[in-house]
Design a protein around this motif. Sequence first.
Motif: not given
Length: 139
Positions: A21, A23, A92-93, A117, A120-122
């Motif tokens: 995955q 970015c 999440l990260l 980060l 992008t990932h709230s």
Amino acid sequence: MELHHNVGLLLMRQEYSTEGQLCRSCLKRAFWHHTLRNVTLGWWGMISFFMTWYFLVSNLLTYLRAQSELGRARPREDSRATVATGDEAQKLLGPFEHNVRMLLRSGDAPETIAKDLARTHSVEPSAAQRFVEQIRSAE
């Protein structure tokens, strides 16, 4: 998401790939890395000639699909959107640790990586900053 390149060696060939995955900036960097190697090193040999064409088309489709998914994954600029903190943010990260390592090694500023980060990932900006600093100190 997986990108490939082929190195033709007249009588044999070698294949390399990047999987994970990524970015947006890592995806772009990996796409061009594999494309340039396919174009310059992929043609030498009968099987390699055809594999290079296959990888060029496959990588382009993968890149476009991943860019589309990244575009859809952007969080809404809604003040009601939930922002992850603490352990939830770290969870999440976590899958993006490799991406952060790559960005740090390429010279990107830790603050910029953390800000991206978080957006992008709230996740809470301070949680993203802690995540980046943990990775940075482990290197």
